[in-house]
Design a protein around this motif. Structure first.
Motif, PDB file in Angstrom:
ATOM      1  N   MET A 163     -50.619 -27.509 -88.732  1.00  0.00           N
ATOM      2  CA  MET A 163     -50.017 -27.217 -89.915  1.00  0.00           C
ATOM      3  C   MET A 163     -49.931 -25.707 -90.188  1.00  0.00           C
ATOM      4  O   MET A 163     -50.735 -25.018 -89.391  1.00  0.00           O
ATOM      5  N   GLU A 164     -49.157 -25.243 -90.976  1.00  0.00           N
ATOM      6  CA  GLU A 164     -49.056 -23.833 -91.292  1.00  0.00           C
ATOM      7  C   GLU A 164     -50.279 -23.401 -91.839  1.00  0.00           C
ATOM      8  O   GLU A 164     -50.806 -23.874 -93.076  1.00  0.00           O
ATOM      9  N   GLY A 165     -50.793 -22.173 -91.377  1.00  0.00           N
ATOM     10  CA  GLY A 165     -51.925 -21.631 -91.896  1.00  0.00           C
ATOM     11  C   GLY A 165     -51.474 -20.233 -92.732  1.00  0.00           C
ATOM     12  O   GLY A 165     -50.312 -20.094 -92.810  1.00  0.00           O
ATOM     13  N   ASN A 166     -52.726 -19.734 -93.040  1.00  0.00           N
ATOM     14  CA  ASN A 166     -52.481 -18.574 -94.068  1.00  0.00           C
ATOM     15  C   ASN A 166     -52.122 -17.131 -92.899  1.00  0.00           C
ATOM     16  O   ASN A 166     -52.818 -17.226 -91.767  1.00  0.00           O
ATOM     17  N   TYR A 167     -51.283 -16.227 -93.342  1.00  0.00           N
ATOM     18  CA  TYR A 167     -51.243 -15.066 -92.566  1.00  0.00           C
ATOM     19  C   TYR A 167     -50.783 -15.384 -91.062  1.00  0.00           C
ATOM     20  O   TYR A 167     -51.101 -14.870 -89.966  1.00  0.00           O
ATOM     21  N   SER A 168     -49.738 -16.214 -91.215  1.00  0.00           N
ATOM     22  CA  SER A 168     -49.042 -16.852 -89.733  1.00  0.00           C
ATOM     23  C   SER A 168     -49.904 -17.331 -88.923  1.00  0.00           C
ATOM     24  O   SER A 168     -49.800 -17.555 -87.639  1.00  0.00           O
ATOM     25  N   LYS A 169     -51.277 -17.744 -89.150  1.00  0.00           N
ATOM     26  CA  LYS A 169     -52.194 -18.462 -88.318  1.00  0.00           C
ATOM     27  C   LYS A 169     -51.477 -20.212 -88.106  1.00  0.00           C
ATOM     28  O   LYS A 169     -50.946 -20.527 -88.953  1.00  0.00           O
ATOM     29  N   ASP A 182     -52.076 -32.384 -98.934  1.00  0.00           N
ATOM     30  CA  ASP A 182     -50.881 -32.917 -99.619  1.00  0.00           C
ATOM     31  C   ASP A 182     -51.272 -33.450-100.951  1.00  0.00           C
ATOM     32  O   ASP A 182     -50.636 -32.789-102.067  1.00  0.00           O
ATOM     33  N   ILE A 183     -52.507 -33.814-100.960  1.00  0.00           N
ATOM     34  CA  ILE A 183     -53.075 -34.324-102.422  1.00  0.00           C
ATOM     35  C   ILE A 183     -53.511 -33.039-103.276  1.00  0.00           C
ATOM     36  O   ILE A 183     -52.951 -33.000-104.452  1.00  0.00           O
ATOM     37  N   THR A 184     -53.937 -32.129-102.789  1.00  0.00           N
ATOM     38  CA  THR A 184     -54.351 -30.905-103.326  1.00  0.00           C
ATOM     39  C   THR A 184     -53.083 -30.227-103.752  1.00  0.00           C
ATOM     40  O   THR A 184     -53.129 -29.740-104.967  1.00  0.00           O
ATOM     41  N   GLU A 185     -52.250 -30.175-103.105  1.00  0.00           N
ATOM     42  CA  GLU A 185     -50.778 -29.647-103.535  1.00  0.00           C
ATOM     43  C   GLU A 185     -50.317 -30.367-104.937  1.00  0.00           C
ATOM     44  O   GLU A 185     -49.622 -29.758-105.639  1.00  0.00           O
ATOM     45  N   GLN A 186     -50.524 -31.721-104.705  1.00  0.00           N
ATOM     46  CA  GLN A 186     -49.719 -32.318-105.695  1.00  0.00           C
ATOM     47  C   GLN A 186     -50.546 -32.091-107.252  1.00  0.00           C
ATOM     48  O   GLN A 186     -49.838 -31.850-108.184  1.00  0.00           O
ATOM     49  N   GLU A 187     -51.838 -31.955-107.054  1.00  0.00           N
ATOM     50  CA  GLU A 187     -52.502 -31.650-108.280  1.00  0.00           C
ATOM     51  C   GLU A 187     -52.375 -30.307-108.578  1.00  0.00           C
ATOM     52  O   GLU A 187     -52.365 -29.914-110.355  1.00  0.00           O
ATOM     53  N   ASN A 198     -55.993 -19.234-103.087  1.00  0.00           N
ATOM     54  CA  ASN A 198     -56.200 -19.623-101.987  1.00  0.00           C
ATOM     55  C   ASN A 198     -57.001 -18.696-100.988  1.00  0.00           C
ATOM     56  O   ASN A 198     -56.438 -17.659-100.682  1.00  0.00           O
ATOM     57  N   ILE A 199     -58.111 -18.632-100.431  1.00  0.00           N
ATOM     58  CA  ILE A 199     -58.718 -17.571 -99.730  1.00  0.00           C
ATOM     59  C   ILE A 199     -58.904 -17.677 -98.300  1.00  0.00           C
ATOM     60  O   ILE A 199     -59.529 -18.955 -98.120  1.00  0.00           O
ATOM     61  N   GLY A 200     -58.584 -16.750 -97.401  1.00  0.00           N
ATOM     62  CA  GLY A 200     -59.029 -16.944 -96.168  1.00  0.00           C
ATOM     63  C   GLY A 200     -57.850 -17.294 -95.306  1.00  0.00           C
ATOM     64  O   GLY A 200     -56.740 -17.587 -95.618  1.00  0.00           O
ATOM     65  N   ALA A 203     -55.621 -23.573 -94.199  1.00  0.00           N
ATOM     66  CA  ALA A 203     -54.122 -24.068 -94.119  1.00  0.00           C
ATOM     67  C   ALA A 203     -53.476 -23.532 -95.524  1.00  0.00           C
ATOM     68  O   ALA A 203     -54.130 -23.109 -96.365  1.00  0.00           O
ATOM     69  N   ARG A 204     -52.186 -23.387 -95.179  1.00  0.00           N
ATOM     70  CA  ARG A 204     -51.518 -22.762 -96.373  1.00  0.00           C
ATOM     71  C   ARG A 204     -51.437 -23.935 -97.148  1.00  0.00           C
ATOM     72  O   ARG A 204     -50.965 -25.155 -97.149  1.00  0.00           O
ATOM     73  N   ILE A 205     -51.755 -23.392 -98.723  1.00  0.00           N
ATOM     74  CA  ILE A 205     -51.728 -24.535 -99.751  1.00  0.00           C
ATOM     75  C   ILE A 205     -50.492 -24.212-100.836  1.00  0.00           C
ATOM     76  O   ILE A 205     -50.549 -23.141-101.495  1.00  0.00           O
ATOM     77  N   SER A 206     -49.483 -25.105-100.848  1.00  0.00           N
ATOM     78  CA  SER A 206     -48.292 -24.711-101.778  1.00  0.00           C
ATOM     79  C   SER A 206     -48.849 -24.869-103.135  1.00  0.00           C
ATOM     80  O   SER A 206     -49.675 -25.420-103.564  1.00  0.00           O
ATOM     81  N   GLY A 207     -48.498 -23.774-103.846  1.00  0.00           N
ATOM     82  CA  GLY A 207     -48.670 -23.618-105.342  1.00  0.00           C
ATOM     83  C   GLY A 207     -49.734 -22.623-105.595  1.00  0.00           C
ATOM     84  O   GLY A 207     -50.014 -22.168-106.772  1.00  0.00           O
TER      85      GLY A 207
END
Length: 361
Positions: A163-169, A182-187, A198-200, A203-207
């Motif tokens: 899955m897409e990570g932060n900083y193009s990882k 996905d559930i975290t993004e929904q909340e 989102n630190i580090g 995974a990229r967390i939308s929102g």
């Protein structure tokens, strides 16, 4: 990514409410960071299990926030234990959702419960440390290096999904962790008024906005009265429930509704349809029947069957549609419906035994 943030967390531990989700507690304690709140979500958690993370004296300084499904034997381990009523759970349904609101988006992992609690808490800013939902190519573990993990913690970077990570990882993960993300993004979407960070390099967390640890504030203008917040936390929860009211609700509402529901469901299996079209129609009717009350917190019957029941019906529908003849479909249908009917009858027997015990109290 939690490991990369330990120094920052240690430096600012007295300036924020620190919430540890599940096994992250052990990693924090090892780095001399005692969280204010420990989140528990898993049904299997026991006192013996938790003592793998740290000692009893440390637990006595921490507030536990747990789902109602967690073993009650852990309650006395903590300074204070507060309970969230999990939505779509039979135990929560027995209590009125008007008096005890149900918490949503708390599964499948303990991080989901943590994020949901932050929303309920009314936080202004929430920093998400270590919500990686997988691992990088160079690090094959899901947890911090200091986390006490009692099961296989590895991620096979050659076989797992990405899955897409932060900083193009690229983050290597699996379906379970993708679902949790996905559930975290929904909340987060539900609580967009909160500043989520989102630190580090997980995974990229939308929102959630994205920051490296070195980009975080070195100091905070607004001083936090941690002691007051800790003392006030319990006032958000209510333990003045009425046992008599709960019993009356079970006896007068839940038991009759559940008995009627189960009897009606069994009636669906009285006859065997003779064509594939009729079978598929019947399966559709049964599926709709099991969805009655799906969005009603106070409707117990729907909570008696898990997702696997619906999945079984869905798979049966597909298999019936691919059979070559009505005769072949009838044989398949008989076997499958026999299994379903047996399962419902076992649920019914368990339900009658439980209600009999309740009525004797």
């Amino acid at each position: 990514s939690l490991d990369e943030s330990m120094e920052y967390l240690a430096l600012h531990k007295d300036e924020a409410i620190i919430i540890a989700c599940g096994s992250a507690l052990s990693s924090l304690v090892k780095n001399k960071i005692i969280p204010d709140i420990h989140i528990l979500q898993e049904r299997f958690v026991s006192k013996e299990f938790l003592l793998n993370y740290t000692d009893e004296n440390t637990y006595k300084t921490i507030t536990c926030v747990k789902l109602n499904v967690v073993n009650p034997e852990v309650d006395d381990l903590y300074r204070e234990t507060l309970i969230l009523q999990k939505a779509n759970d039979p135990g929560s349904t027995l209590l009125s959702s008007d008096d005890y609101p149900h918490s949503y988006n708390v599964n499948p992992t303990v991080t989901n419960t943590g994020v949901a609690f932050c929303s309920l808490l009314g936080a202004n800013t929430v920093y998400l440390f270590g919500l990686d939902y997988g691992s990088s190519e160079t690090y094959s573990k899901k947890h911090s290096k200091d986390t006490v993990v009692l099961e296989d913690d590895s991620i096979n970077t050659k076989k797992q999904q990405t899955m897409e990570g932060n900083y193009s990882k690229t983050v290597y993960t699996n379906e379970f962790l993708i679902y949790s993300c996905d559930i975290t993004e929904q909340e987060i979407a539900r609580s967009s008024h909160i500043n989520w960070v989102n630190i580090g390099e997980g995974a990229r967390i939308s929102g959630a906005s994205l920051k490296r640890t070195e980009e975080l504030p070195r100091s905070f203008k607004q001083k936090l009265d941690k002691a007051r917040i800790q003392n006030d936390l319990g006032s958000m929860f209510d333990n003045n429930y009425s046992i008599e009211s709960a019993y009356n609700r079970i006896h007068n509402t839940h038991i009759p509704a559940s008995q009627s529901y189960l009897v009606s469901l069994l009636d669906c299996f009285d006859t065997i349809p003779q064509t594939r079209c009729a079978m598929m129609t019947t399966i559709g009717i049964i599926t709709k029947a099991t969805d009655i009350g799906v969005n009603e917190d106070a409707y117990l019957p729907k909570k008696l069957f898990g997702l696997e029941f619906a999945n079984f019906l869905s798979n049966l529908y597909v298999q019936i549609s691919t059979t070559q003849s009505d005769e072949e479909a009838i044989e398949l249908y008989k076997k499958a419906i026999g299994l379903l009917k047996n399962h419902i009858e076992l649920v019914f027997q368990d339900f009658l035994a439980i209600t009999s015990t309740i009525n004797q109290q």
